[in-house]
Design an enzyme around this catalytic site. Structure first.
Site, PDB file in Angstrom:
ATOM      1  N   GLU A 254       0.892  -1.175   0.000  1.00 13.30           N
ATOM      2  CA  GLU A 254       0.000   0.000   0.000  1.00 13.30           C
ATOM      3  C   GLU A 254       0.919   1.211   0.000  1.00 13.30           C
ATOM      4  O   GLU A 254       1.560   1.510   1.011  1.00 13.30           O
ATOM      5  CB  GLU A 254      -0.891  -0.001   1.251  1.00 13.30           C
ATOM      6  N   CYS A 288      -2.134   9.091   2.976  1.00 12.76           N
ATOM      7  CA  CYS A 288      -1.855   8.626   1.618  1.00 12.76           C
ATOM      8  C   CYS A 288      -2.967   9.141   0.700  1.00 12.76           C
ATOM      9  O   CYS A 288      -2.731   9.417  -0.470  1.00 12.76           O
ATOM     10  CB  CYS A 288      -1.764   7.119   1.581  1.00 12.76           C
TER      11      CYS A 288
HETATM   12  P1  NAD Z   1       8.639   4.916   4.217  1.00 16.25           P
HETATM   13  O1  NAD Z   1       8.542   4.098   2.991  1.00 16.25           O
HETATM   14  O2  NAD Z   1       9.769   5.843   4.370  1.00 16.25           O
HETATM   15  O3  NAD Z   1       8.690   3.944   5.498  1.00 16.25           O
HETATM   16  C1  NAD Z   1       7.703   2.976   5.705  1.00 16.25           C
HETATM   17  C2  NAD Z   1       8.288   1.841   6.510  1.00 16.25           C
HETATM   18  O4  NAD Z   1       9.290   1.195   5.729  1.00 16.25           O
HETATM   19  C3  NAD Z   1       8.966   2.278   7.797  1.00 16.25           C
HETATM   20  O5  NAD Z   1       8.681   1.327   8.802  1.00 16.25           O
HETATM   21  C4  NAD Z   1      10.433   2.231   7.425  1.00 16.25           C
HETATM   22  O6  NAD Z   1      11.289   2.027   8.520  1.00 16.25           O
HETATM   23  C5  NAD Z   1      10.443   1.027   6.517  1.00 16.25           C
HETATM   24  N1  NAD Z   1      11.610   0.927   5.643  1.00 16.25           N
HETATM   25  C6  NAD Z   1      12.320   1.914   5.065  1.00 16.25           C
HETATM   26  N2  NAD Z   1      13.327   1.411   4.331  1.00 16.25           N
HETATM   27  C7  NAD Z   1      13.239   0.063   4.439  1.00 16.25           C
HETATM   28  C8  NAD Z   1      13.983  -1.011   3.917  1.00 16.25           C
HETATM   29  N3  NAD Z   1      15.027  -0.817   3.117  1.00 16.25           N
HETATM   30  N4  NAD Z   1      13.618  -2.269   4.230  1.00 16.25           N
HETATM   31  C9  NAD Z   1      12.555  -2.498   5.032  1.00 16.25           C
HETATM   32  N5  NAD Z   1      11.804  -1.509   5.569  1.00 16.25           N
HETATM   33  C10 NAD Z   1      12.141  -0.247   5.275  1.00 16.25           C
HETATM   34  O7  NAD Z   1       7.227   5.656   4.361  1.00 16.25           O
HETATM   35  P2  NAD Z   1       6.796   6.760   5.426  1.00 16.25           P
HETATM   36  O8  NAD Z   1       7.509   8.008   5.075  1.00 16.25           O
HETATM   37  O9  NAD Z   1       6.892   6.213   6.805  1.00 16.25           O
HETATM   38  O10 NAD Z   1       5.243   6.878   5.117  1.00 16.25           O
HETATM   39  C11 NAD Z   1       4.688   7.776   4.227  1.00 16.25           C
HETATM   40  C12 NAD Z   1       4.319   7.101   2.943  1.00 16.25           C
HETATM   41  O11 NAD Z   1       3.403   6.048   3.191  1.00 16.25           O
HETATM   42  C13 NAD Z   1       3.614   8.052   1.991  1.00 16.25           C
HETATM   43  O12 NAD Z   1       4.104   7.840   0.694  1.00 16.25           O
HETATM   44  C14 NAD Z   1       2.160   7.616   2.091  1.00 16.25           C
HETATM   45  O13 NAD Z   1       1.382   7.945   0.979  1.00 16.25           O
HETATM   46  C15 NAD Z   1       2.312   6.150   2.269  1.00 16.25           C
HETATM   47  N6  NAD Z   1       1.101   5.568   2.843  1.00 16.25           N
HETATM   48  C16 NAD Z   1       0.313   4.767   2.059  1.00 16.25           C
HETATM   49  C17 NAD Z   1      -0.874   4.242   2.548  1.00 16.25           C
HETATM   50  C18 NAD Z   1      -1.750   3.349   1.724  1.00 16.25           C
HETATM   51  O14 NAD Z   1      -2.587   2.651   2.307  1.00 16.25           O
HETATM   52  N7  NAD Z   1      -1.632   3.323   0.409  1.00 16.25           N
HETATM   53  C19 NAD Z   1      -1.263   4.544   3.856  1.00 16.25           C
HETATM   54  C20 NAD Z   1      -0.440   5.351   4.630  1.00 16.25           C
HETATM   55  C21 NAD Z   1       0.740   5.854   4.104  1.00 16.25           C
END
Ligand code: NAD
Length: 482
Positions: A254, A288
């Site tokens: 997502e 999001c």
């Molecule tokens: P992010 O991708 O930076 O981080 C998300 C998670 O991934 C965190 O737990 C982070 O520690 C982890 N992560 C980062 N690098 C990783 C790696 N190499 N391996 C494994 N895990 C890793 O996202 P964010 O900044 O925390 O969240 C914001 C984003 O999430 C926005 O783009 C938003 O639109 C999206 N989002 C989407 C939905 C949906 O349902 N479509 C809902 C909420 C947020």
């Protein structure tokens, strides 16, 4: 007036099958408004992640449907009773304002309550086989089985409680085991939630929470041999990395959004402006499905933008703990600076700032930007903050649809029109997961299917019903039946 005095710093442990595990190295969690440390969590190493998966795999959940329901409903009740405690924690580590945090706690209540109500329903199907010349006197039955291995759940910062709940509640409802890695930016809420679940009766082996830097332990969450499914909510960049790395595993991604609110010439402009401002600024614009682009047809754009400014002016931006504040901070100063730069770039390309105020640290006040070019970075990329950008589009629906579909994202959308011919075209032609007529793109209930297409998502949808499907395998069995 603020809600309460400064809480003590929380020095947290991980929860590995319920056991509290600490490490010498820790990750600090900051309050984005005060810049003070509100807590620390262990910096897990790959061996901690391995231990969590191994312990989960070794445990075979045998909860009856009734027992699962009781755990989920008890969790919902505890969250309702302690919503202020959770709201305080969410606000402290994310900078989301008190109103947003309370709302989030209410949504999480719904997630557990719906999962609890749904898990007692048997969704098995029956196929009679004596239905063709090739038929036999048999019946085939279906039943959903929990995954053989463990669910790896990775969650983002923007909804510290609810995004985690959307992974855990359906997993519990289907008798699965989970290893959760909440974001390093807001892990405290997830740890507090784990304790609530244990308190509600969840066998601790069914949930571990590991914390730390993704650079050190992220890969272990993706490639652990006992991880059968990775459910990830977060950015497109990390989602695509997971898709490449995961190999032969089920993935549910997502990802980001760039959702439009479309305003057509027949729209009630006051109502549309209200949706635009609320949709772009709730949760500090960090949903999001926040309104990230307002596509307004030229013929009504002057009148519409005036109403947007009027409504944006009424929003109070400031100390997130102040219960009268509407918009708290964004997640950190770096993010606020990026939005500031994108707004300036849009202005250099011809956009006009109609309302705004100077950034203060991570506090980025709601900013109305009119005449944003549809392809400038501010609106072509996902700007995860309370910017309210208006893009004036030609007065024909073909152009509106083309411009709406012109980004890499395809999560959700909102449309403001009463014309059924327009509605039908939007529903059929917008490349998105959701079209909400006269609602913000973020509107949903916690059990309805939710998720995007294109860069916004891959695999199953979320929402309790779909997530329960994604976390199970369908087994068929058959027997003679006269
Ligand atoms: P992010 O991708 O930076 O981080 C998300 C998670 O991934 C965190 O737990 C982070 O520690 C982890 N992560 C980062 N690098 C990783 C790696 N190499 N391996 C494994 N895990 C890793 O996202 P964010 O900044 O925390 O969240 C914001 C984003 O999430 C926005 O783009 C938003 O639109 C999206 N989002 C989407 C939905 C949906 O349902 N479509 C809902 C909420 C947020």
């Amino acid at each position: 007036m603020t809600v309460h005095a400064k809480p003590p710093i929380r020095r947290e442990a991980m929860r590995i099958a319920g056991r509290q595990v600490t490490t010498d190295e820790v990750v600090e969690v900051f309050n984005p408004y005060t810049n003070e440390v509100v807590g620390t969590v262990p910096a897990a190493r790959p061996e901690h992640v391995r231990e969590a998966f191994a312990k989960a795999r070794a445990y075979k959940p045998r909860l009856t449907r009734y027992e699962r329901q009781q755990i989920l409903l008890r969790t919902a009740d505890i969250l309702r009773d302690r919503k202020e405690e959770f709201a305080r924690l969410i606000t402290a580590e994310s900078g989301l304002c008190w109103k947003d945090s309370l709302y989030e706690a209410g949504r999480a209540y719904d997630v557990y309550s719906f999962a609890g109500q749904l898990c007692i329903k048997d969704d098995g199907e029956i196929y009679s086989c004596d239905i063709s010349p090739q038929g036999k006197q048999r019946k085939i039955f279906t039943q959903r089985m929990p995954l053989m291995g463990v669910i790896s759940a990775i969650t983002p910062f923007n909804h510290p409680l609810n995004m985690v709940s959307h992974k855990l509640a359906p997993a519990i409802a289907t008798n699965n085991r989970v290893v959760l890695k909440p974001t390093e930016l807001t892990p405290l809420t997830a740890l507090a939630l784990a304790d609530v679940l244990y308190e509600a009766g969840l066998p601790p082996e069914m949930l571990s929470v590991v914390t730390g830097n993704p650079g050190t332990m992220g890969d272990s969450m993706i490639t652990d041999p006992d991880a059968d499914l990775i459910t990830f909510t977060g950015s497109v960049r990390v989602g695509k990395y997971i898709a490449e790395k995961a190999g032969y595993r089920r993935i549910v991604l997502e990802l980001g959004g760039n959702d439009p609110l479309i305003v057509m010439e027949d729209a009630d402009l006051d109502k549309a402006a209200e949706l635009a401002v609320q949709g772009a600024t709730k949760n500090s614009g960090q949903r999001c499905t926040a309104v990230k682009r307002i596509l307004c047809v030229d013929s009504v754009a002057d009148a519409f933008s005036k109403l947007v400014v009027e409504k944006a002016r009424k929003l109070k931006c400031g100390d997130p703990m102040d219960p009268t504040v509407d918009v708290g901070t964004v997640i950190h100063e770096g993010a606020a600076k990026l939005f500031e730069r994108r707004v300036q770039d849009a202005v250099a390309l011809g956009a006009e700032i109609l309302h705004g105020a100077p950034r203060q640290g991570a506090l980025f006040p709601p900013t109305v930007v009119d005449r944003a070019p549809y392809d400038c970075e501010l609106v072509h990329e996902e700007t995860f903050g309370p910017v309210i950008p208006i893009i004036r589009v030609p007065n024909d629906i073909d152009s509106v649809i083309r411009i709406s579909n012109s980004t890499a994202y395809g999560l959700s959308s909102g449309v403001c029109t009463n014309r059924m011919d327009y509605v039908a075209r939007f529903v059929n032609e917008l490349d998105v997961g959701t079209v909400n007529v006269w609602e913000v793109p973020g509107y949903r209930i916690e059990m309805s299917p939710f998720g995007g297409i294109k860069d916004s998502g891959l695999g199953y949808k979320e929402g309790v019903v779909e997530a329960m499907k994604s976390f199970t395998n369908v087994r068929t069995w058959s027997m003679p039946w006269p």
